[in-house]
Design an enzyme around this catalytic site. Sequence first.
Site, PDB file in Angstrom:
ATOM      1  N   SER A   8       8.529 -18.745 -11.700  1.00 49.47           N
ATOM      2  CA  SER A   8       9.448 -18.950 -12.282  1.00 49.47           C
ATOM      3  C   SER A   8       9.476 -19.324 -13.604  1.00 49.47           C
ATOM      4  O   SER A   8       9.154 -20.499 -13.969  1.00 49.47           O
ATOM      5  CB  SER A   8      10.636 -19.200 -11.726  1.00 49.47           C
ATOM      6  OG  SER A   8      11.736 -19.398 -12.406  1.00 49.47           O
ATOM      7  N   MET A  37      20.262 -15.033 -15.987  1.00 47.04           N
ATOM      8  CA  MET A  37      21.644 -15.864 -15.744  1.00 47.04           C
ATOM      9  C   MET A  37      22.468 -15.385 -16.552  1.00 47.04           C
ATOM     10  O   MET A  37      22.297 -15.741 -17.808  1.00 47.04           O
ATOM     11  CB  MET A  37      21.546 -17.434 -15.506  1.00 47.04           C
ATOM     12  CG  MET A  37      20.550 -17.863 -14.382  1.00 47.04           C
ATOM     13  SD  MET A  37      20.302 -19.602 -14.531  1.00 47.04           S
ATOM     14  CE  MET A  37      19.143 -19.896 -13.148  1.00 47.04           C
ATOM     15  N   MET A 137      17.650 -17.158  -0.974  1.00 46.13           N
ATOM     16  CA  MET A 137      17.564 -18.374  -1.767  1.00 46.13           C
ATOM     17  C   MET A 137      17.410 -19.500  -1.009  1.00 46.13           C
ATOM     18  O   MET A 137      18.254 -19.903   0.010  1.00 46.13           O
ATOM     19  CB  MET A 137      18.896 -18.292  -2.387  1.00 46.13           C
ATOM     20  CG  MET A 137      19.091 -17.397  -3.912  1.00 46.13           C
ATOM     21  SD  MET A 137      17.808 -17.391  -5.021  1.00 46.13           S
ATOM     22  CE  MET A 137      18.005 -19.056  -5.901  1.00 46.13           C
ATOM     23  N   GLY A 144      17.102 -24.716 -12.076  1.00 44.78           N
ATOM     24  CA  GLY A 144      15.424 -25.031 -11.667  1.00 44.78           C
ATOM     25  C   GLY A 144      15.607 -26.345 -11.038  1.00 44.78           C
ATOM     26  O   GLY A 144      16.344 -27.079 -11.436  1.00 44.78           O
ATOM     27  N   GLY A 145      14.358 -26.775 -10.514  1.00 51.49           N
ATOM     28  CA  GLY A 145      14.405 -28.299 -10.306  1.00 51.49           C
ATOM     29  C   GLY A 145      15.280 -29.025  -8.928  1.00 51.49           C
ATOM     30  O   GLY A 145      15.515 -29.834  -8.864  1.00 51.49           O
ATOM     31  N   ASP A 175      13.260 -18.738  -2.768  1.00 51.15           N
ATOM     32  CA  ASP A 175      13.244 -19.093  -4.284  1.00 51.15           C
ATOM     33  C   ASP A 175      13.971 -20.462  -4.304  1.00 51.15           C
ATOM     34  O   ASP A 175      15.218 -20.507  -3.930  1.00 51.15           O
ATOM     35  CB  ASP A 175      13.993 -17.839  -4.852  1.00 51.15           C
ATOM     36  CG  ASP A 175      14.061 -18.294  -6.510  1.00 51.15           C
ATOM     37  OD1 ASP A 175      13.632 -19.197  -6.885  1.00 51.15           O
ATOM     38  OD2 ASP A 175      14.880 -17.204  -7.409  1.00 51.15           O
ATOM     39  N   GLY A 176      13.433 -21.450  -4.739  1.00 50.46           N
ATOM     40  CA  GLY A 176      14.088 -22.709  -5.071  1.00 50.46           C
ATOM     41  C   GLY A 176      13.625 -23.886  -4.093  1.00 50.46           C
ATOM     42  O   GLY A 176      13.480 -23.627  -2.781  1.00 50.46           O
ATOM     43  N   SER A 198       9.650 -25.328 -11.339  1.00 49.25           N
ATOM     44  CA  SER A 198       9.475 -26.456 -11.721  1.00 49.25           C
ATOM     45  C   SER A 198       7.963 -27.145 -11.079  1.00 49.25           C
ATOM     46  O   SER A 198       7.302 -27.934 -11.832  1.00 49.25           O
ATOM     47  CB  SER A 198      10.381 -27.639 -11.368  1.00 49.25           C
ATOM     48  OG  SER A 198      10.803 -27.515 -10.278  1.00 49.25           O
TER      49      SER A 198
HETATM   50  C1  DX5 Z   1      17.306 -20.841  -9.261  1.00 51.76           C
HETATM   51  C2  DX5 Z   1      16.148 -19.776  -9.785  1.00 51.76           C
HETATM   52  C3  DX5 Z   1      14.980 -20.131  -9.463  1.00 51.76           C
HETATM   53  C4  DX5 Z   1      14.504 -21.328 -10.102  1.00 51.76           C
HETATM   54  C5  DX5 Z   1      13.487 -21.961  -9.176  1.00 51.76           C
HETATM   55  O1  DX5 Z   1      18.556 -19.894  -9.702  1.00 51.76           O
HETATM   56  O2  DX5 Z   1      16.634 -18.418  -9.071  1.00 51.76           O
HETATM   57  O3  DX5 Z   1      13.854 -19.123  -9.594  1.00 51.76           O
HETATM   58  O4  DX5 Z   1      13.605 -21.167 -11.193  1.00 51.76           O
HETATM   59  O5  DX5 Z   1      13.038 -23.187  -9.575  1.00 51.76           O
HETATM   60  P1  DX5 Z   1      12.443 -24.456  -8.765  1.00 51.76           P
HETATM   61  O6  DX5 Z   1      11.096 -23.719  -8.167  1.00 51.76           O
HETATM   62  O7  DX5 Z   1      12.126 -25.533  -9.899  1.00 51.76           O
HETATM   63  O8  DX5 Z   1      13.378 -24.770  -7.614  1.00 51.76           O
HETATM   64 ZN    ZN Z   2      14.862 -16.653  -8.877  1.00 53.43          ZN
END
Ligand code: DX5
Ligand code: ZN
Length: 223
Positions: A8, A37, A137, A144-145, A175-176, A198
Amino acid sequence: MEYQLCPSILSADFNRLGEQIQTLEGQGLKWLHIDVMDGDFVPSISFGMPLIRSIRRESKMFFDVHLMVTEPERYIQDFAACGADSITVHAEACEDLERTVERIRDAGVKAAIALKPATSVMEVNYLLHDIDMLLLMTVHPGFGGQKYIEDSTDKIIQARQMLKEEGVEIPIQVDGGINEQTLPLVLEAGASRIVAGSYVFGGDMIENIKKIQEIMDPYVDRA
Ligand code: DX5
Ligand code: ZN
């Protein structure tokens, strides 16, 4: 089942974005996860069409565009035109989810539905035959993170079961919060499209990708 690591770019260094995408391609990665977003569906604002259009000129990767946007139907044409290969919309963000999925298909790109952690997989049961991927999700969308939500593992198992019962062979994307500790959990539960932000971009990207691939390899071989 084909396995893909989907970095991502939300966690990329935008000052060196082109270079970092080249590093991903150099490691043989095929998918690029692009988080859009709008500051409404989620609190934060990331980036939009101009960024995608400009990286499209330099990259052959599969652009997996995750729209965290209210009423995404308004923007399907635009995202398809600027280079998305797949568009994911949130079930919670669409007034008419079925019609939105249809619009994505009409635009000639792959269609996927995303669900927030609290949304049941049963909510989209009726649309499974119309989509190319289901995104679960594993954190609350927006940043992120964050830390992986433990209950997600059972939800992936439940989704895999539901897809089997419906006779639908589409991949589950997660994702996440994916890292060395949580990756084995999601793979074992049945996810095959693995988003990581991240973890991939923090520190030495090549080392990080190698670590992820080491964990994924046994699943790829088994597939
Ligand atoms: C969160 C995003 C993710 C995010 C994941 O809303 O949809 O794609 O970038 O980030 P990590 O891998 O850092 O959790
Ligand atoms: Zn995403």
